[in-house]
Design a protein around this motif. Structure first.
Motif, PDB file in Angstrom:
ATOM      1  N   GLY A 144       0.805  -1.215   0.000  1.00 15.89           N
ATOM      2  CA  GLY A 144       0.000   0.000   0.000  1.00 15.89           C
ATOM      3  C   GLY A 144       0.835   1.260   0.000  1.00 15.89           C
ATOM      4  O   GLY A 144       0.369   2.312   0.409  1.00 15.89           O
ATOM      5  N   GLY A 145       2.086   1.157  -0.451  1.00 11.67           N
ATOM      6  CA  GLY A 145       2.925   2.356  -0.540  1.00 11.67           C
ATOM      7  C   GLY A 145       3.703   2.616   0.745  1.00 11.67           C
ATOM      8  O   GLY A 145       4.406   3.610   0.863  1.00 11.67           O
ATOM      9  N   ARG A 221      -7.003  19.332   1.789  1.00  5.37           N
ATOM     10  CA  ARG A 221      -8.065  19.392   2.789  1.00  5.37           C
ATOM     11  C   ARG A 221      -8.411  20.833   3.156  1.00  5.37           C
ATOM     12  O   ARG A 221      -9.535  21.167   3.478  1.00  5.37           O
ATOM     13  N   ALA A 248      -6.308  13.594   0.550  1.00  5.95           N
ATOM     14  CA  ALA A 248      -7.379  14.015   1.464  1.00  5.95           C
ATOM     15  C   ALA A 248      -8.537  14.613   0.659  1.00  5.95           C
ATOM     16  O   ALA A 248      -9.706  14.363   0.967  1.00  5.95           O
ATOM     17  N   GLY A 262       0.600  12.183  -5.985  1.00  6.03           N
ATOM     18  CA  GLY A 262       1.311  11.584  -4.856  1.00  6.03           C
ATOM     19  C   GLY A 262       1.625  10.130  -5.064  1.00  6.03           C
ATOM     20  O   GLY A 262       1.404   9.577  -6.138  1.00  6.03           O
ATOM     21  N   GLY A 277      -3.724  24.831   0.286  1.00  5.91           N
ATOM     22  CA  GLY A 277      -4.297  24.108   1.430  1.00  5.91           C
ATOM     23  C   GLY A 277      -3.855  22.662   1.487  1.00  5.91           C
ATOM     24  O   GLY A 277      -4.624  21.778   1.836  1.00  5.91           O
ATOM     25  N   SER A 279      -0.794  20.237   3.114  1.00  4.12           N
ATOM     26  CA  SER A 279       0.242  20.351   4.152  1.00  4.12           C
ATOM     27  C   SER A 279       1.624  19.927   3.659  1.00  4.12           C
ATOM     28  O   SER A 279       2.638  20.413   4.141  1.00  4.12           O
ATOM     29  N   ALA A 281       2.514  16.308   3.077  1.00  2.00           N
ATOM     30  CA  ALA A 281       2.906  14.999   3.624  1.00  2.00           C
ATOM     31  C   ALA A 281       3.875  14.344   2.636  1.00  2.00           C
ATOM     32  O   ALA A 281       3.812  14.594   1.433  1.00  2.00           O
ATOM     33  N   HIS A 284       2.562  13.001  -0.508  1.00  2.00           N
ATOM     34  CA  HIS A 284       2.168  13.990  -1.517  1.00  2.00           C
ATOM     35  C   HIS A 284       3.423  14.524  -2.212  1.00  2.00           C
ATOM     36  O   HIS A 284       3.478  14.605  -3.446  1.00  2.00           O
ATOM     37  N   ILE A 297       0.421  27.813  -1.024  1.00  2.00           N
ATOM     38  CA  ILE A 297      -0.439  28.783  -0.341  1.00  2.00           C
ATOM     39  C   ILE A 297      -1.030  28.055   0.859  1.00  2.00           C
ATOM     40  O   ILE A 297      -1.763  27.065   0.702  1.00  2.00           O
ATOM     41  N   ASN A 298      -0.647  28.484   2.040  1.00  3.05           N
ATOM     42  CA  ASN A 298      -1.073  27.767   3.245  1.00  3.05           C
ATOM     43  C   ASN A 298      -1.169  28.737   4.414  1.00  3.05           C
ATOM     44  O   ASN A 298      -0.349  29.643   4.532  1.00  3.05           O
ATOM     45  N   TYR A 318      -8.613  31.260   0.328  1.00  2.00           N
ATOM     46  CA  TYR A 318      -9.839  31.894  -0.163  1.00  2.00           C
ATOM     47  C   TYR A 318      -9.635  33.386  -0.430  1.00  2.00           C
ATOM     48  O   TYR A 318     -10.414  34.012  -1.126  1.00  2.00           O
TER      49      TYR A 318
HETATM   50  P1  FAD Z   1      -3.825  18.081   5.517  1.00  2.00           P
HETATM   51  O1  FAD Z   1      -2.575  17.361   5.880  1.00  2.00           O
HETATM   52  O2  FAD Z   1      -4.957  18.017   6.483  1.00  2.00           O
HETATM   53  O3  FAD Z   1      -3.415  19.586   5.261  1.00  2.00           O
HETATM   54  C1  FAD Z   1      -4.328  20.624   5.045  1.00  2.00           C
HETATM   55  C2  FAD Z   1      -3.507  21.921   4.991  1.00  2.00           C
HETATM   56  O4  FAD Z   1      -4.362  22.991   4.616  1.00  2.00           O
HETATM   57  C3  FAD Z   1      -2.859  22.320   6.304  1.00  2.00           C
HETATM   58  O5  FAD Z   1      -1.470  22.520   6.111  1.00  2.00           O
HETATM   59  C4  FAD Z   1      -3.563  23.637   6.697  1.00  2.00           C
HETATM   60  O6  FAD Z   1      -2.687  24.553   7.321  1.00  2.00           O
HETATM   61  C5  FAD Z   1      -3.991  24.148   5.341  1.00  2.00           C
HETATM   62  N1  FAD Z   1      -5.173  25.012   5.349  1.00  2.00           N
HETATM   63  C6  FAD Z   1      -6.362  24.831   5.977  1.00  2.00           C
HETATM   64  N2  FAD Z   1      -7.239  25.804   5.655  1.00  2.00           N
HETATM   65  C7  FAD Z   1      -6.582  26.632   4.814  1.00  2.00           C
HETATM   66  C8  FAD Z   1      -6.951  27.829   4.116  1.00  2.00           C
HETATM   67  N3  FAD Z   1      -8.186  28.339   4.219  1.00  2.00           N
HETATM   68  N4  FAD Z   1      -6.023  28.435   3.358  1.00  2.00           N
HETATM   69  C9  FAD Z   1      -4.779  27.922   3.232  1.00  2.00           C
HETATM   70  N5  FAD Z   1      -4.373  26.795   3.851  1.00  2.00           N
HETATM   71  C10 FAD Z   1      -5.280  26.147   4.619  1.00  2.00           C
HETATM   72  N6  FAD Z   1      -1.516  11.887   0.061  1.00  2.00           N
HETATM   73  C11 FAD Z   1      -1.493  12.468  -1.148  1.00  2.00           C
HETATM   74  O7  FAD Z   1      -1.718  13.684  -1.286  1.00  2.00           O
HETATM   75  N7  FAD Z   1      -1.229  11.697  -2.268  1.00  2.00           N
HETATM   76  C12 FAD Z   1      -0.973  10.378  -2.193  1.00  2.00           C
HETATM   77  O8  FAD Z   1      -0.770   9.749  -3.257  1.00  2.00           O
HETATM   78  C13 FAD Z   1      -0.966   9.754  -0.919  1.00  2.00           C
HETATM   79  N8  FAD Z   1      -0.649   8.438  -0.794  1.00  2.00           N
HETATM   80  C14 FAD Z   1      -0.595   7.898   0.474  1.00  2.00           C
HETATM   81  C15 FAD Z   1      -0.174   6.549   0.634  1.00  2.00           C
HETATM   82  C16 FAD Z   1      -0.071   6.009   1.891  1.00  2.00           C
HETATM   83  C17 FAD Z   1       0.373   4.596   2.044  1.00  2.00           C
HETATM   84  C18 FAD Z   1      -0.406   6.777   3.028  1.00  2.00           C
HETATM   85  C19 FAD Z   1      -0.307   6.205   4.412  1.00  2.00           C
HETATM   86  C20 FAD Z   1      -0.825   8.095   2.890  1.00  2.00           C
HETATM   87  C21 FAD Z   1      -0.929   8.679   1.613  1.00  2.00           C
HETATM   88  N9  FAD Z   1      -1.330   9.995   1.447  1.00  2.00           N
HETATM   89  C22 FAD Z   1      -1.275  10.554   0.210  1.00  2.00           C
HETATM   90  C23 FAD Z   1      -1.917  10.789   2.558  1.00  2.00           C
HETATM   91  C24 FAD Z   1      -0.940  11.743   3.198  1.00  2.00           C
HETATM   92  O9  FAD Z   1      -0.230  11.090   4.222  1.00  2.00           O
HETATM   93  C25 FAD Z   1      -1.695  12.936   3.807  1.00  2.00           C
HETATM   94  O10 FAD Z   1      -2.652  12.462   4.716  1.00  2.00           O
HETATM   95  C26 FAD Z   1      -2.392  13.823   2.787  1.00  2.00           C
HETATM   96  O11 FAD Z   1      -1.503  14.164   1.756  1.00  2.00           O
HETATM   97  C27 FAD Z   1      -2.893  15.091   3.480  1.00  2.00           C
HETATM   98  O12 FAD Z   1      -3.605  15.876   2.561  1.00  2.00           O
HETATM   99  P2  FAD Z   1      -3.682  17.450   2.721  1.00  2.00           P
HETATM  100  O13 FAD Z   1      -2.323  18.027   2.708  1.00  2.00           O
HETATM  101  O14 FAD Z   1      -4.655  17.894   1.703  1.00  2.00           O
HETATM  102  O15 FAD Z   1      -4.399  17.596   4.137  1.00  2.00           O
END
Ligand code: FAD
Length: 331
Positions: A144-145, A221, A248, A262, A277, A279, A281, A284, A297-298, A318
């Protein structure tokens, strides 16, 4: 292993008579692997009226292009392409064969490997040669990666892998490079192809392939909901790009899986990647950190994505994204 098997082959995937980016990515990587082995690189091009694409393969690093031209090969069919490739492999015995892990390659690779009784490592993200054994080292995500597995095929030939698009870069072309173009005999009859392509209807999803996009505006997210993606779409349109998303965002149903960037999504290398928005990870970053220029942009200045960004904008997406769209539209 018998030295009966020689040379590195790449499957030069084309659609509508035009080489796909993966064909050139494989040619670049194939050149490097062939040089490490001191062997030649052959591109295998199947289709109808496609020989005009051979020049680009040679300019990108191939020593030879085998062109299998036949009206029955105009569209990809499992039976037709498998038969022609297996015939060529059985006749000429390459040491290594790379195929893109595209929809076509994922269908073709295992069937060819099964029919010629060799192994196949699917969806590789790294390729190298073992300095001692000279075996191909094929690396791919496993479990699963959660870990990367490096796989060798020591007892069977050719060593085969499908390779994820976007992982290797397209090589620079050398217009002065010369090579051989050979038109091969195609031993294919209508009856060999059991499933006929009646019509190709492109789904909206397939019209945009984010691995080919030069500009990607990606949402995570932090976008908060599906409607939020419309402001990202407006920015992407203003820039002439496309949207992408983190897992997410995909898991929340705000954007389709086809657009996920990712480790378990697509690997992209656009000229410009705007992460909104997200983070950052590790899973990603694995899919986008090779982008030429990254804007993040965060709201959180300490988010990991800021560490890989060429330009880190701390703020609410936004506010920032619509402002940016207006500026771009005004240009
Ligand atoms: P979050 O980590 O929740 O980050 C949200 C961000 O948005 C935060 O930094 C916050 O500060 C910011 N934010 C919130 N509101 C605003 C706003 N109004 N303006 C600006 N910034 C804002 N992830 C992938 O993306 N791709 C993959 O292919 C992938 N494969 C995975 C494989 C495995 C085996 C595992 C375990 C995980 C995988 N993941 C993958 C998931 C990864 O670990 C993270 O959970 C995921 O990338 C988080 O997505 P995110 O950054 O959108 O959300």
């Amino acid at each position: 292993m018998s030295k009966e098997y020689k040379g590195v082959w790449v499957f030069a995937e084309q659609r509508d008579g035009k080489l796909q980016k993966i064909a050139l990515e494989l040619t670049g990587k194939g050149r490097e692997i062939a040089d490490k082995l001191g062997e030649s690189l052959t591109a295998v091009l199947l289709g109808h009226n496609v020989s005009n694409q051979a020049k680009l393969l040679i300019e990108s690093g191939a020593d030879r292009v085998l062109v299998a031209d036949d009206p029955l090969l105009k569209e990809y069919t499992t039976d037709g392409y498998t038969k022609v490739i297996c015939d060529l492999i059985n006749e000429r015995k390459p040491e290594i064969m790379f195929i893109g892990a595209t929809y076509i390659g994922r269908d073709l690779g295992p069937r060819v490997a099964g029919r010629i009784h060799t192994g196949l490592t699917a969806d590789c993200t790294a390729l190298d040669i073992d300095g001692e054994t000279k075996n191909l080292l094929m690396t791919r995500p496993a479990f699963g990666g959660n870990l990367m597995a490096t796989i060798e095929c020591s007892n069977y030939r050719p060593q085969m892998s499908t390779v994820r698009p976007g992982v290797f870069s397209v090589p620079d072309t050398n217009a002065g490079r010369t090579g051989e173009v050979e038109n091969v005999n195609v031993n294919l009859a209508d009856k060999d192809i059991r499933a006929k392509v009646v019509e190709i209807v492109k789904s909206v999803k397939e019209i945009v392939d984010i691995t080919e996009a030069q500009i990607i505006v990606s949402g995570g997210r932090g976008v908060g909901n599906q409607e939020g993606f419309s402001i990202l779409r407006e920015l992407a349109e203003a820039l002439g790009g496309t949207v992408g998303g983190s897992r997410a965002a995909v898991d929340s149903g705000w954007i389709e899986k086809n657009f996920q960037v990712g480790q378990t999504g697509k690997t992209v290398r656009p000229k410009l990647y705007i992460a909104c928005g997200i983070s950052g990870a590790i899973q990603h970053l694995a899919g986008m950190q090779e982008s030429d220029y990254i804007i993040a942009i965060n709201k959180n200045g300490d988010a990991p994505i800021m560490g890989v960004a060429d330009l880190a904008v701390v703020g609410d997406l936004y506010k920032v994204v619509p402002e940016l769209t207006r500026e771009v539209q005004a240009l």
